[in-house]
Design a protein around this motif. Structure first.
Motif, PDB file in Angstrom:
ATOM      1  N   ARG A 289       1.330   3.269  -3.216  1.00 40.41           N
ATOM      2  CA  ARG A 289       0.243   4.068  -3.774  1.00 40.41           C
ATOM      3  C   ARG A 289      -0.270   5.147  -2.828  1.00 40.41           C
ATOM      4  O   ARG A 289      -0.968   6.055  -3.274  1.00 40.41           O
TER       5      ARG A 289
ATOM      6  N   LEU B 200       0.814  -1.216   0.000  1.00 40.50           N
ATOM      7  CA  LEU B 200       0.000   0.000   0.000  1.00 40.50           C
ATOM      8  C   LEU B 200       0.848   1.267   0.000  1.00 40.50           C
ATOM      9  O   LEU B 200       0.404   2.306  -0.502  1.00 40.50           O
TER      10      LEU B 200
ATOM     11  N   LEU C 179      -1.461  -6.045  -7.255  1.00 38.43           N
ATOM     12  CA  LEU C 179      -0.316  -5.647  -6.443  1.00 38.43           C
ATOM     13  C   LEU C 179       0.873  -6.533  -6.758  1.00 38.43           C
ATOM     14  O   LEU C 179       0.706  -7.696  -7.070  1.00 38.43           O
TER      15      LEU C 179
ATOM     16  N   LEU D  25      -7.038  -1.765  -2.662  1.00 41.26           N
ATOM     17  CA  LEU D  25      -6.546  -0.936  -3.767  1.00 41.26           C
ATOM     18  C   LEU D  25      -7.638  -0.670  -4.795  1.00 41.26           C
ATOM     19  O   LEU D  25      -7.836   0.466  -5.240  1.00 41.26           O
TER      20      LEU D  25
END
Length: 309
Positions: A77, A74, A309, A298
């Motif tokens: 992003r 994570l 991912l 996401l």
């Protein structure tokens, strides 16, 4: 008999994972210094346009243990803020007031205001008890400040009957005995409730070490937090739909908050909420299937990307 210190080694390893993800450790004073929130956060001062995501852990170990499998993917992003809630990890307060999830949400909101540039909208994801806090934070700040909300494994409609059912499954007399284990036997039972695919035998000395390292600090304050939960108290709390887009994310075989509650929560949160069930996982899908959990986050938080991912 001395332990091998396995929990301490794990803690060091998990902290290292957050540091490797580019997060820095900080203790942020609030309320004139009467409250301190310990967190891991994106580096300050950088010219960074990534959106901000706040990750709120559940009742039990600190944030490093519960979000360790999320921070790496994570952080590519998002600018992440990963706090320890009050009375967990290095966070605490001497301020008077109710020990409720709403009180926790106020502290997180103040933390965000202290570390995020003014006018920046954030998204928030909370698991289990952290989901209670995420809901209150989204309602407190509104859509102008909180853009999207993830409620994971979190029964916002929890009532006395649900607590009684949990005690039956956990073989305990009170919720504190389930959520704050004080013996290897209680620790083993909590692990069995939390994980669907847990099959391995855990030696007693390891369980004893986990109890001592993770559940011996601020015990009375944590009991107050359990007693202070307003969910299920019709005089103190009414679940209403949120204005934000909401993802309700749940493990198919959750034994803490059974899957049927997921459908009820999603319905009560209204037209802006949708439910995603992660198959073959229990109360901790972020650990049992981190790839699918992270992809669900996401795809919801950055719907235009839809990339793996």
């Amino acid at each position: 008999m001395p332990t091998l210190g396995i929990a301490r080694l794990l803690d060091a390893y998990f902290r290292r994972r957050l540091a490797t993800a580019g997060l820095v450790e900080a203790s942020v004073p609030l309320d004139g210094g009467t409250t301190t929130v310990h967190c891991w956060r994106f580096p300050p001062g950088a010219d960074d346009v990534r959106p901000v995501l706040v990750l709120l852990h559940g009742f039990g170990p600190p944030a490093t243990w519960q979000w360790r499998r999320q921070v790496g993917p994570l952080s590519r992003r998002f600018r992440l803020i990963v706090p320890d809630l009050l009375f967990f990890g290095g966070s605490g307060t001497a301020a008077p007031g109710a020990r409720s999830e709403a009180h926790q949400a106020e502290a997180v909101a103040k933390l965000v205001a202290a570390v995020v540039p003014p006018g920046t909208r954030v998204s928030v994801a909370g698991t289990s008890y952290g989901g209670f806090v995420a809901y209150h934070m989204a309602r407190l700040l509104g859509p102008a400040a909180v853009e999207r909300v993830v409620i994971a494994s979190s029964d916002l409609l929890k009532a006395d009957a649900d607590d009684r059912a949990l005690l039956h499954r956990g073989g305990a007399e009170c919720v504190e005995d389930v959520m704050l284990p004080r013996s290897p036997e209680q620790m083993q039972r909590l692990l069995q409730l939390a994980y669907h695919r847990r099959r391995r035998y855990t030696p007693g000395f390891v369980l004893r070490d986990l109890v001592q390292y993770l559940y011996s600090d601020k015990v009375e304050e944590k009991k107050e937090l359990i007693r202070g939960i307003t969910l299920g108290n019709k005089d103190k709390f009414q679940l209403t739909p949120l204005s934000q887009e909401v993802l309700v994310l749940w493990g198919e075989h959750d034994q803490i908050f059974p899957i049927e509650k997921a459908f009820q929560v999603a319905r009560r949160l209204g037209a802006n909420a949708r439910l995603e069930v992660l198959k073959d996982t229990g109360h901790m899908p972020q650990e049992e299937d981190p790839k699918r959990f992270n992809e669900a986050l996401l795809n919801f938080l950055l719907p235009a990307s839809k990339s793996s991912l």
